[in-house]
Design a protein around this motif. Structure first.
Motif, PDB file in Angstrom:
ATOM      1  N   GLY A  43      21.516 -15.700 -22.287  1.00 27.07           N
ATOM      2  CA  GLY A  43      20.172 -15.771 -21.729  1.00 27.07           C
ATOM      3  C   GLY A  43      19.535 -14.417 -21.500  1.00 27.07           C
ATOM      4  O   GLY A  43      18.663 -14.276 -20.630  1.00 27.07           O
ATOM      5  N   PHE A  44      19.961 -13.434 -22.239  1.00 25.25           N
ATOM      6  CA  PHE A  44      19.364 -12.094 -22.118  1.00 25.25           C
ATOM      7  C   PHE A  44      19.785 -11.266 -23.319  1.00 25.25           C
ATOM      8  O   PHE A  44      20.741 -11.601 -24.013  1.00 25.25           O
ATOM      9  N   GLN A  45      19.041 -10.219 -23.557  1.00 21.77           N
ATOM     10  CA  GLN A  45      19.432  -9.260 -24.592  1.00 21.77           C
ATOM     11  C   GLN A  45      19.526  -7.878 -23.964  1.00 21.77           C
ATOM     12  O   GLN A  45      20.602  -7.416 -23.617  1.00 21.77           O
ATOM     13  N   CYS A  46      18.368  -7.221 -23.720  1.00 21.06           N
ATOM     14  CA  CYS A  46      18.464  -5.874 -23.146  1.00 21.06           C
ATOM     15  C   CYS A  46      18.931  -5.911 -21.702  1.00 21.06           C
ATOM     16  O   CYS A  46      19.480  -4.938 -21.193  1.00 21.06           O
ATOM     17  N   GLY A  47      18.695  -7.019 -21.014  1.00 20.24           N
ATOM     18  CA  GLY A  47      19.209  -7.175 -19.650  1.00 20.24           C
ATOM     19  C   GLY A  47      18.285  -6.672 -18.555  1.00 20.24           C
ATOM     20  O   GLY A  47      18.590  -6.816 -17.374  1.00 20.24           O
ATOM     21  N   TYR A  48      17.138  -6.107 -18.932  1.00 22.02           N
ATOM     22  CA  TYR A  48      16.294  -5.483 -17.910  1.00 22.02           C
ATOM     23  C   TYR A  48      15.548  -6.515 -17.066  1.00 22.02           C
ATOM     24  O   TYR A  48      15.396  -6.343 -15.861  1.00 22.02           O
ATOM     25  N   CYS A  49      15.110  -7.606 -17.694  1.00 20.55           N
ATOM     26  CA  CYS A  49      14.416  -8.644 -16.923  1.00 20.55           C
ATOM     27  C   CYS A  49      15.401  -9.588 -16.251  1.00 20.55           C
ATOM     28  O   CYS A  49      15.019 -10.449 -15.465  1.00 20.55           O
ATOM     29  N   THR A  50      16.689  -9.445 -16.592  1.00 23.13           N
ATOM     30  CA  THR A  50      17.706 -10.425 -16.223  1.00 23.13           C
ATOM     31  C   THR A  50      17.900 -10.608 -14.716  1.00 23.13           C
ATOM     32  O   THR A  50      17.975 -11.750 -14.238  1.00 23.13           O
ATOM     33  N   PRO A  51      17.987  -9.539 -13.929  1.00 20.70           N
ATOM     34  CA  PRO A  51      18.121  -9.764 -12.488  1.00 20.70           C
ATOM     35  C   PRO A  51      16.981 -10.625 -11.938  1.00 20.70           C
ATOM     36  O   PRO A  51      17.208 -11.536 -11.129  1.00 20.70           O
ATOM     37  N   GLY A  52      15.760 -10.360 -12.428  1.00 20.66           N
ATOM     38  CA  GLY A  52      14.614 -11.165 -11.990  1.00 20.66           C
ATOM     39  C   GLY A  52      14.699 -12.593 -12.490  1.00 20.66           C
ATOM     40  O   GLY A  52      14.388 -13.544 -11.771  1.00 20.66           O
ATOM     41  N   GLN A  53      15.118 -12.767 -13.748  1.00 16.97           N
ATOM     42  CA  GLN A  53      15.264 -14.124 -14.303  1.00 16.97           C
ATOM     43  C   GLN A  53      16.278 -14.910 -13.480  1.00 16.97           C
ATOM     44  O   GLN A  53      16.063 -16.086 -13.143  1.00 16.97           O
ATOM     45  N   ILE A  54      17.391 -14.256 -13.172  1.00 15.45           N
ATOM     46  CA  ILE A  54      18.468 -14.956 -12.461  1.00 15.45           C
ATOM     47  C   ILE A  54      18.030 -15.312 -11.045  1.00 15.45           C
ATOM     48  O   ILE A  54      18.229 -16.459 -10.591  1.00 15.45           O
ATOM     49  N   LYS A  78      25.277  -6.877 -16.644  1.00 21.01           N
ATOM     50  CA  LYS A  78      23.847  -7.195 -16.676  1.00 21.01           C
ATOM     51  C   LYS A  78      23.479  -8.359 -15.752  1.00 21.01           C
ATOM     52  O   LYS A  78      22.346  -8.423 -15.287  1.00 21.01           O
ATOM     53  N   VAL A  79      24.398  -9.277 -15.495  1.00 25.57           N
ATOM     54  CA  VAL A  79      24.039 -10.391 -14.598  1.00 25.57           C
ATOM     55  C   VAL A  79      24.342 -10.078 -13.131  1.00 25.57           C
ATOM     56  O   VAL A  79      23.973 -10.856 -12.249  1.00 25.57           O
ATOM     57  N   THR A  80      25.003  -8.976 -12.868  1.00 22.92           N
ATOM     58  CA  THR A  80      25.308  -8.630 -11.473  1.00 22.92           C
ATOM     59  C   THR A  80      24.500  -7.434 -10.991  1.00 22.92           C
ATOM     60  O   THR A  80      24.663  -6.987  -9.853  1.00 22.92           O
ATOM     61  N   GLY A  81      23.635  -6.896 -11.835  1.00 25.21           N
ATOM     62  CA  GLY A  81      22.803  -5.764 -11.432  1.00 25.21           C
ATOM     63  C   GLY A  81      23.528  -4.427 -11.493  1.00 25.21           C
ATOM     64  O   GLY A  81      23.024  -3.427 -11.003  1.00 25.21           O
ATOM     65  N   LYS A  82      24.695  -4.423 -12.124  1.00 27.86           N
ATOM     66  CA  LYS A  82      25.456  -3.165 -12.173  1.00 27.86           C
ATOM     67  C   LYS A  82      25.156  -2.334 -13.424  1.00 27.86           C
ATOM     68  O   LYS A  82      25.563  -1.179 -13.486  1.00 27.86           O
TER      69      LYS A  82
END
Lengths: 162, 757
Positions: free
Chosen positions: A98-109, B30-34
């Protein structure tokens, strides 16, 4: 005009001194407390990368003045996992890519966690698409994001029943 | 070394890691903000810098009043052209084809709106933002030139980095004389801004004349000497860290002014400085996709075969640099066309300079070509898919070369079957859904070239049976952390979990540019070769060691797999890597690698990835609002290292195609030259609600020529084909083609009214 506020972030009390009322919650988290998991994408409430939970509700932390949150409970992406055990939404984002670059990911989660609590675990795919549309993803990971939120919802329901 | 054992020869199966749909190695971070992005760094004593941008697009700053900014509490310094030291290299000099002319407070001229005219440095971010707002400027303003009708025309010497602006083969006029009919279309595409979610940023810290830079970068090997040149220090004094990029799409491959200003400020103030662009500042100094005005014409014979293809593109650039999107080169290798003539012209706008943006040239050009092909199919009375198959290119008609591999037929079939492309009414406006929405089906062909860059990598096998593999590489979301790790592990013949893997740092061997959809092939090829180099050395030790079961097997083919070296002819004869190292008393073996593309292959073959995209749209018959309800593509790109990640890249590209077709457009005020929609409220990109169904299917393709490992790219392929597929579906729904992208309600309305009249 020095101000002192107290924020409960991910279960830890943080006293924050503000020289004036300008700092947003986002900049306080990132630049003063050092919780940089929450991202700045636009600083205008248009992209959702900065989404956190304030007293359980999802908010754009870039549009929220920290000074208005004295005593609030704040959950950021760093506070979601239970030790080494990921939150079902985090695990589902990895599993469904559910992510690629990961930058929007904290917000998405964080937005997904908020959405699932708003809908009580009953969200349809369409409701998820609509409810997650405040979170932009420029890489275009949307197919994985939708599948991740659906899977997390199912897993949370399963865990609740057992 | 005649007796060097052959190990892991090319064109064999890669190993147990590649081909697996592993989840992302960087997923947990990436899913833990680290995951640590550039702007997340906060060195001790950090200052914040924010630049003030010009409010005119052309002219000169005549007065800069910095008093109020300097008086603002927390502001420590304001940099202006008056007090900013000269760089060691003229920022208008192009030292390499990858150098952009940049604005670093070296003069008072204004060349585009938003150009940095001052930098405010402060103890807090809030003070720096306010300080920048307090900068007052007066200008001598010249009229801005925006758009093809107002800009200054020029004749380009090259498009893209170094491609000729014109090309012709065959006899266009002679073929046209044979033609039974022709179609011609003129379409404009707008300025598009990359808008990675992570704004460009830098954290710079000097220690004497040594510099540490945290900065998202797609080409560390170019950036390191580039920065050193600007600041007059040896390249080895620069440490560049870029472990994660929050998206790049081409806009983080070259060095830009704002980030160099952050580094300058840190040197001036002898303290670390962070400078991150605000979203509105990303519509000027950090590139964009050129606007184009294109004409495409196909001539067709009585047997419905394409005879001649002509493509002309007028392309925008800035007033002070020359990058042009190579839109008219997009169709050179696409369909069977005996005569081809393409040409670019240029127009200078008072904007920042454009650059490579995801699928440069091909996305822009294919957006128009695929419409022209559908128009030709309609004229021929053929189904769009049938027409494309009828004109299928068995060789590259621009140069006569055979394709290194081309599974496009299989892509058409796979995607068409998955989509259900049957009983499509040939005429537009024939399908309605249960809600009365007009429904249309369209398709397009995807193509993207398969370049290969000279990347380097290193692998180290340790006596405890673990290894380390590294290359400077860049993961901007495409999955380099994972796919390259899988390839490194296969080169070493080990499980990926036993390998410490590192990328994204300038101390590592140069992994070359993450761009051109070449990174997996190039850097991955180098990592695989580095592992092979380790195994080669290991085999040499074992075959000369009389205590090894492999003693004397120097002329035999040996295989390294799962940490064990054995004979290909008899896998039971062999031993673990650890046993070989332990007996020899060696702590570690270091291998070096470069990826390889056979020179003769380059000369012999045309190398491309291919695909087919099918789109279903629904159009409101009263409001002309367009929704893409289904987007299904099938793609062939040689060996796929990680199907999970490759599909994500492809669907991401298809969503970019949707964005191109229906959403994004950078609008500048024609009077002032200022961007009018430089935020996400005005610059639209798709959200999840716009993407109910997007699906990428992978078609098996063995490409024995493209490089040793048969790997091609998937990062840019998905955009091409998709734009035209959506435009063709819109036509099929309501019978209207619009003269520009994005497709707008007002243009559809105009077209629909013209149809009725």
């Amino acid at each position: 005009m020095a101000l002192r506020i107290s924020l409960n972030i991910n279960g830890t009390e943080h006293g924050v001194d503000l020289e004036d009322p300008r700092p947003t919650l986002l900049d306080v988290l990132r630049e003063r407390i050092g919780l940089t998991g929450t991202k700045k994408g636009c600083d205008r409430g248009q992209c959702g990368a900065c989404t956190v939970l304030v007293d359980g509700r999802r908010v754009n932390s870039c549009l929220t003045l920290a000074v208005s949150l004295d005593g609030a409970d704040i959950t950021t992406v760093e506070g979601l996992a239970d030790g080494d055990t990921l939150h079902p939404v985090q695990a589902a984002f990895i599993q469904n890519d559910g992510f690629q670059c990961g930058y929007c990911t904290p917000g998405q989660i964080m937005s997904a966690v908020g959405l699932l609590s708003e809908t009580g675990g009953q969200a349809s795919a369409e409701a998820i698409r609509e409810g997650m549309s405040g979170n932009l993803c420029r890489c275009g990971a949307y197919a994985g994001i939708q599948d991740a939120v659906l899977e997390a919802q199912a897993n949370i329901a399963k865990a609740g029943k057992s | 070394m005649a007796d060097t054992p052959m190990v892991a020869a090319h064109h064999v199966r890669l190993g147990s890691n590649s081909g697996q749909s592993m989840t992302r190695k960087d997923g947990l971070a990436k899913v833990t903000g680290k995951a640590n992005y550039a702007a997340d760094n906060r060195p001790e004593g950090l200052l914040h810098a924010v630049f003030a941008g010009a409010s005119i697009a052309r002219g000169r700053v005549t007065l800069l009043d910095t008093k109020a900014a300097l008086a603002h509490p927390g502001v420590v310094h304001v940099m202006t052209p008056e007090n900013t030291p000269a760089l060691s290299q003229d920022p208008d000099e192009k030292t390499t084809p990858f150098t952009a002319r940049i604005d670093v407070l070296q003069h008072n001229d204004v060349r585009y709106a938003g150009q940095p005219i001052a930098v405010v440095v402060a103890e807090t971010l809030e003070a720096a933002i306010e300080g920048a707002r307090l900068i007052k400027a007066e200008y001598d303003e010249q009229p801005a030139r925006i758009g093809f009708d107002d800009g200054e025309a020029f004749t380009p010497e090259a498009v893209g980095i170094s491609t000729p602006p014109k090309f012709a083969t065959g006899d266009l006029e002679a073929q046209r004389k044979q033609a039974a009919s022709s179609v011609s279309v003129v379409v404009e595409t707008p300025l598009q801004y990359h808008n990675a979610m992570e704004p460009h940023a830098v954290v710079a810290a000097w220690d004497g004349d040594k510099l540490t830079v945290d900065m998202p970068n797609q080409a560390i090997g170019l950036a390191k000497p580039g920065i050193a040149n600007y600041f007059g220090i040896p390249a080895e004094n620069v440490t560049l860290r870029s472990p994660y990029l929050g998206g790049g799409f081409g806009s983080k491959a070259v060095l830009f002014g704002p980030q160099m200003l952050g580094i300058l400020a840190a040197r001036e103030l002898k303290r670390p400085v962070k400078l991150a662009l605000k979203r509105d500042q990303m519509f000027g100094p950090v590139q964009h996709r050129s606007a184009t005005r294109q004409t495409v014409r196909y001539d067709i014979d009585a047997d419905n075969r394409l005879l001649a293809f002509e493509h002309q593109a007028n392309v925008s650039t800035s007033s002070f640099d020359n990058w042009l999107d190579g839109a008219a080169n997009a169709g050179l290798s696409l369909y069977a066309t005996p005569a081809i003539s393409v040409a670019h012209s240029g127009t200078r706008f008072d904007t920042g300079t454009p650059g490579a943006m995801r699928a440069p040239g091909i996305a822009t050009g294919s957006a128009v070509i695929e419409c022209a092909i559908d128009m030709a199919a309609e004229k021929a009375g053929m189904d769009p898919l049938e027409f494309r198959l009828h004109n299928y290119a068995e060789k590259d008609h621009s140069n006569g070369k055979p394709y290194s591999a081309k599974a496009l037929r299989e892509c058409y079939e796979t995607a068409a079957n998955a989509f259900g492309w049957t009983d499509r009414p040939p005429k537009p406006g024939q399908m309605r859904d249960e809600d009365g929405l007009l429904t249309g089906w369209g398709m397009g062909t995807s193509i993207f070239h398969a370049p290969f860059f000279p990347a380097k990598a290193r692998a180290v096998l340790r006596k405890d049976g673990t290894a380390r593999a590294e290359t400077s590489g860049a993961d901007m979301g495409q999955g380099a952390w994972t796919a390259l790790w899988q390839m490194a592990a296969d080169g070493l013949g080990m499980a990926a979990d036993d390998i410490d893997f590192d990328i994204g740092h300038s101390d590592l061997p140069d992994g070359s540019v993450a761009g051109g959809s070449a990174h997996t092939a190039s850097a991955g090829g180098a990592l695989f070769a580095a592992g092979n180099d380790v195994i080669r050395q290991l085999a040499e030790i074992a075959t000369k060691d009389s205590d090894s079961p492999l003693f004397g097997a120097g002329n035999e083919r040996l295989i390294g797999e799962n940490g064990r070296l054995f004979k290909a002819s008899d896998p039971s004869v062999g031993e673990p890597y650890t046993a070989i190292l332990e007996r020899a008393g060696i702590d570690e073996i270091e291998g070096q690698g470069r990826g390889n593309r056979d020179k003769a292959s380059t000369e012999t073959y045309a190398m491309f990835s291919h695909g087919a995209v099918f789109a279903e749209v629904k159009v409101d018959p009263d409001l002309y609002q367009v929704r893409v309800t289904r987007l299904i593509g099938a793609f062939a790109a040689g060996r796929i290292i990680n199907p999970r990640l490759a599909k994500s890249q492809l669907t991401g590209g298809m969503i970019w195609g949707m964005s191109f077709a229906l959403h994004e457009e950078g609008v500048h005020d024609k009077r002032t030259g200022r961007p009018l929609n430089n935020d996400f409220a005005g610059y639209h990109i798709p959200v999840l609600a716009d993407v109910p169904h997007v699906e990428a299917l992978l078609v098996d393709e063995d490409d024995p020529h493209v490089n040793d490992l048969g790997v091609k790219g998937v990062g840019e392929l998905g955009i091409t084909g998709t734009v035209g597929a959506i435009a063709n579906a819109v036509w099929h729904a309501i019978g209207v083609r619009t003269p520009r992208y994005p497709i707008k309600i007002e243009d559809l309305l105009k077209g629909a009214e013209a149809l009725k009249a």
